[in-house]
Design a protein around this motif. Sequence first.
Motif, PDB file in Angstrom:
ATOM      1  N   ALA A  84      22.158 -19.387 -18.489  1.00 28.00           N
ATOM      2  CA  ALA A  84      21.786 -20.524 -17.637  1.00 28.00           C
ATOM      3  C   ALA A  84      21.791 -20.118 -16.165  1.00 28.00           C
ATOM      4  CB  ALA A  84      22.738 -21.693 -17.870  1.00 28.00           C
ATOM      5  N   THR A  85      22.767 -19.333 -15.771  1.00 34.60           N
ATOM      6  CA  THR A  85      22.839 -18.855 -14.385  1.00 34.60           C
ATOM      7  C   THR A  85      21.657 -17.960 -14.062  1.00 34.60           C
ATOM      8  OG1 THR A  85      25.237 -19.026 -14.406  1.00 34.60           O
ATOM      9  CG2 THR A  85      24.272 -17.626 -12.705  1.00 34.60           C
ATOM     10  N   PHE A  86      21.307 -17.081 -14.994  1.00 39.65           N
ATOM     11  CA  PHE A  86      20.154 -16.194 -14.815  1.00 39.65           C
ATOM     12  C   PHE A  86      18.888 -17.018 -14.610  1.00 39.65           C
ATOM     13  CE2 PHE A  86      16.510 -13.967 -16.648  1.00 39.65           C
ATOM     14  CZ  PHE A  86      16.539 -12.756 -15.966  1.00 39.65           C
ATOM     15  N   LEU A  87      18.666 -18.012 -15.477  1.00 39.71           N
ATOM     16  CA  LEU A  87      17.471 -18.853 -15.361  1.00 39.71           C
ATOM     17  C   LEU A  87      17.433 -19.592 -14.033  1.00 39.71           C
ATOM     18  CD1 LEU A  87      17.313 -20.398 -18.958  1.00 39.71           C
ATOM     19  CD2 LEU A  87      15.888 -18.548 -18.033  1.00 39.71           C
ATOM     20  N   LYS A  88      18.555 -20.161 -13.648  1.00 42.21           N
ATOM     21  CA  LYS A  88      18.615 -20.927 -12.392  1.00 42.21           C
ATOM     22  C   LYS A  88      18.416 -20.020 -11.180  1.00 42.21           C
ATOM     23  CE  LYS A  88      21.429 -24.193  -9.824  1.00 42.21           C
ATOM     24  NZ  LYS A  88      22.691 -24.909  -9.753  1.00 42.21           N
ATOM     25  N   THR A  89      19.087 -18.883 -11.180  1.00 40.48           N
ATOM     26  CA  THR A  89      18.997 -17.943 -10.052  1.00 40.48           C
ATOM     27  C   THR A  89      17.562 -17.484  -9.821  1.00 40.48           C
ATOM     28  OG1 THR A  89      21.241 -17.157 -10.438  1.00 40.48           O
ATOM     29  CG2 THR A  89      19.787 -15.699  -9.183  1.00 40.48           C
ATOM     30  N   HIS A  90      16.844 -17.241 -10.898  1.00 39.10           N
ATOM     31  CA  HIS A  90      15.484 -16.712 -10.790  1.00 39.10           C
ATOM     32  C   HIS A  90      14.402 -17.784 -10.948  1.00 39.10           C
ATOM     33  CE1 HIS A  90      17.167 -12.747 -10.535  1.00 39.10           C
ATOM     34  NE2 HIS A  90      17.877 -12.993 -11.597  1.00 39.10           N
ATOM     35  N   ILE A  99      26.054 -14.201  -9.581  1.00 39.89           N
ATOM     36  CA  ILE A  99      26.117 -13.233 -10.658  1.00 39.89           C
ATOM     37  C   ILE A  99      24.763 -12.555 -10.741  1.00 39.89           C
ATOM     38  CG2 ILE A  99      27.086 -15.202 -11.859  1.00 39.89           C
ATOM     39  CD1 ILE A  99      25.909 -14.416 -14.366  1.00 39.89           C
ATOM     40  N   ILE A 100      24.786 -11.297 -11.064  1.00 41.96           N
ATOM     41  CA  ILE A 100      23.549 -10.523 -11.197  1.00 41.96           C
ATOM     42  C   ILE A 100      23.402 -10.178 -12.656  1.00 41.96           C
ATOM     43  CG2 ILE A 100      22.350  -8.417 -10.548  1.00 41.96           C
ATOM     44  CD1 ILE A 100      23.934  -8.485  -7.936  1.00 41.96           C
ATOM     45  N   GLY A 101      22.491 -10.853 -13.338  1.00 40.81           N
ATOM     46  CA  GLY A 101      22.203 -10.543 -14.732  1.00 40.81           C
ATOM     47  C   GLY A 101      23.360 -10.781 -15.684  1.00 40.81           C
ATOM     48  N   GLY A 102      24.362 -11.593 -15.299  1.00 41.74           N
ATOM     49  CA  GLY A 102      25.443 -11.923 -16.228  1.00 41.74           C
ATOM     50  C   GLY A 102      26.494 -10.841 -16.355  1.00 41.74           C
ATOM     51  N   ARG A 103      26.872 -10.191 -15.287  1.00 39.62           N
ATOM     52  CA  ARG A 103      27.863  -9.129 -15.341  1.00 39.62           C
ATOM     53  C   ARG A 103      29.302  -9.637 -15.284  1.00 39.62           C
ATOM     54  NH1 ARG A 103      25.474  -4.131 -14.653  1.00 39.62           N
ATOM     55  NH2 ARG A 103      23.461  -4.182 -13.674  1.00 39.62           N
ATOM     56  N   GLU A 104      29.521 -10.910 -14.985  1.00 35.68           N
ATOM     57  CA  GLU A 104      30.868 -11.431 -14.788  1.00 35.68           C
ATOM     58  C   GLU A 104      31.666 -11.409 -16.084  1.00 35.68           C
ATOM     59  OE1 GLU A 104      31.381 -11.607 -11.748  1.00 35.68           O
ATOM     60  OE2 GLU A 104      29.371 -11.940 -11.020  1.00 35.68           O
ATOM     61  N   LYS A 105      32.921 -10.955 -15.998  1.00 37.46           N
ATOM     62  CA  LYS A 105      33.787 -10.924 -17.178  1.00 37.46           C
ATOM     63  C   LYS A 105      34.304 -12.323 -17.466  1.00 37.46           C
ATOM     64  CE  LYS A 105      35.143  -6.201 -16.736  1.00 37.46           C
ATOM     65  NZ  LYS A 105      35.548  -5.304 -17.740  1.00 37.46           N
ATOM     66  N   GLY A 106      34.507 -12.610 -18.741  1.00 38.98           N
ATOM     67  CA  GLY A 106      35.038 -13.897 -19.135  1.00 38.98           C
ATOM     68  C   GLY A 106      34.009 -15.015 -19.153  1.00 38.98           C
ATOM     69  N   MET A 107      32.761 -14.703 -18.954  1.00 39.00           N
ATOM     70  CA  MET A 107      31.708 -15.709 -18.940  1.00 39.00           C
ATOM     71  C   MET A 107      31.049 -15.776 -20.310  1.00 39.00           C
ATOM     72  SD  MET A 107      28.353 -15.909 -16.451  1.00 39.00           S
ATOM     73  CE  MET A 107      29.233 -16.483 -15.019  1.00 39.00           C
ATOM     74  N   ALA A 108      30.783 -17.004 -20.753  1.00 42.93           N
ATOM     75  CA  ALA A 108      30.076 -17.172 -22.018  1.00 42.93           C
ATOM     76  C   ALA A 108      28.631 -16.717 -21.849  1.00 42.93           C
ATOM     77  CB  ALA A 108      30.119 -18.629 -22.458  1.00 42.93           C
ATOM     78  N   PHE A 109      28.048 -16.225 -22.931  1.00 41.36           N
ATOM     79  CA  PHE A 109      26.664 -15.764 -22.912  1.00 41.36           C
ATOM     80  C   PHE A 109      25.734 -16.879 -22.443  1.00 41.36           C
ATOM     81  CE2 PHE A 109      22.713 -15.223 -25.570  1.00 41.36           C
ATOM     82  CZ  PHE A 109      22.147 -14.237 -24.783  1.00 41.36           C
ATOM     83  N   VAL A 118      19.969 -10.775 -19.600  1.00 43.32           N
ATOM     84  CA  VAL A 118      21.370 -11.158 -19.439  1.00 43.32           C
ATOM     85  C   VAL A 118      22.283 -10.141 -20.114  1.00 43.32           C
ATOM     86  CG1 VAL A 118      23.095 -12.928 -19.974  1.00 43.32           C
ATOM     87  CG2 VAL A 118      20.813 -13.603 -19.179  1.00 43.32           C
ATOM     88  N   LEU A 119      21.952  -9.751 -21.335  1.00 41.66           N
ATOM     89  CA  LEU A 119      22.790  -8.798 -22.065  1.00 41.66           C
ATOM     90  C   LEU A 119      22.855  -7.434 -21.382  1.00 41.66           C
ATOM     91  CD1 LEU A 119      21.726  -9.664 -25.699  1.00 41.66           C
ATOM     92  CD2 LEU A 119      24.028  -9.916 -24.731  1.00 41.66           C
ATOM     93  N   THR A 120      21.756  -7.005 -20.808  1.00 39.93           N
ATOM     94  CA  THR A 120      21.721  -5.675 -20.192  1.00 39.93           C
ATOM     95  C   THR A 120      22.126  -5.691 -18.723  1.00 39.93           C
ATOM     96  OG1 THR A 120      19.402  -5.906 -19.562  1.00 39.93           O
ATOM     97  CG2 THR A 120      19.873  -4.897 -21.724  1.00 39.93           C
ATOM     98  N   GLY A 121      22.055  -6.849 -18.086  1.00 40.51           N
ATOM     99  CA  GLY A 121      22.346  -6.928 -16.661  1.00 40.51           C
ATOM    100  C   GLY A 121      21.197  -6.448 -15.801  1.00 40.51           C
ATOM    101  N   LEU A 122      20.027  -6.270 -16.386  1.00 46.49           N
ATOM    102  CA  LEU A 122      18.863  -5.800 -15.623  1.00 46.49           C
ATOM    103  C   LEU A 122      18.188  -6.969 -14.909  1.00 46.49           C
ATOM    104  CD1 LEU A 122      17.412  -3.355 -18.257  1.00 46.49           C
ATOM    105  CD2 LEU A 122      18.237  -2.720 -15.978  1.00 46.49           C
ATOM    106  N   PRO A 123      17.838  -6.782 -13.643  1.00 52.10           N
ATOM    107  CA  PRO A 123      17.172  -7.856 -12.903  1.00 52.10           C
ATOM    108  C   PRO A 123      15.696  -7.959 -13.290  1.00 52.10           C
ATOM    109  CG  PRO A 123      17.337  -5.913 -11.528  1.00 52.10           C
ATOM    110  CD  PRO A 123      18.067  -5.594 -12.818  1.00 52.10           C
ATOM    111  N   PRO A 124      15.081  -9.113 -13.025  1.00 53.45           N
ATOM    112  CA  PRO A 124      13.657  -9.279 -13.328  1.00 53.45           C
ATOM    113  C   PRO A 124      12.773  -8.750 -12.195  1.00 53.45           C
ATOM    114  CG  PRO A 124      14.560 -11.350 -12.587  1.00 53.45           C
ATOM    115  CD  PRO A 124      15.705 -10.372 -12.630  1.00 53.45           C
ATOM    116  N   THR A 125      12.951  -7.469 -11.915  1.00 50.93           N
ATOM    117  CA  THR A 125      12.136  -6.768 -10.923  1.00 50.93           C
ATOM    118  C   THR A 125      11.242  -5.791 -11.684  1.00 50.93           C
ATOM    119  OG1 THR A 125      13.772  -5.004 -10.725  1.00 50.93           O
ATOM    120  CG2 THR A 125      13.996  -6.878  -9.193  1.00 50.93           C
ATOM    121  N   VAL A 126      10.316  -5.164 -11.012  1.00 57.13           N
ATOM    122  CA  VAL A 126       9.468  -4.185 -11.702  1.00 57.13           C
ATOM    123  C   VAL A 126      10.338  -3.094 -12.325  1.00 57.13           C
ATOM    124  CG1 VAL A 126       7.659  -2.443 -11.418  1.00 57.13           C
ATOM    125  CG2 VAL A 126       7.438  -4.655 -10.267  1.00 57.13           C
TER     126      VAL A 126
END
Length: 155
Positions: A16-22, A1-11, A56-64
């Motif tokens: 947690a996925t965002f934290l683990k991925t990065h 998942i990229i920034g939590g874009r998946e439908k049906g996923m809890a916030f 996570v809410l915006t789906g923006l990656p932690p890039t510059v």
Amino acid sequence: IIGGREKGMAFGEAYATFLKTHEFDPNERSSVRFISDPNLSYVMTRYRQCHDYWHVLTGLPPTVLGELALKWLELMQTGLPLAALSATGGALGPSGLSSRERDVLWKVYLPWAVRVGGNMRAYSLMCVYYEEELETDLSALRRRMGIEAAPPVEL
């Protein structure tokens, strides 16, 4: 998942996925410095604690590019001088953005931040108890807050 874009996923699951991925740990943030007033220090601490929730809410990656886009949204929402400095300094200064990324920032993300920031006036980013929303469906939380996920871009 990229920034939590998946439908049906809890916030919380998206967070947690965002934290683990990065490989981020919210407990590793350094303490707020240079603010002597305890109330203002708390506000800045909370501002920093919420930053990854906003990714996570915006789906923006932690890039510059993603950070600058998020700073523009933060500026629209909070009016904090820190957000203004980061958003304008990063956009105009030596941020390391390629010409394509700079173009995306000005033509895609800045208009998005202004639009979303305007839609959210009644639902300020800083006034949500995110820890109470961890089981809320991500899409439902976005709708309630007036957040439109950032447009995906190809670089």
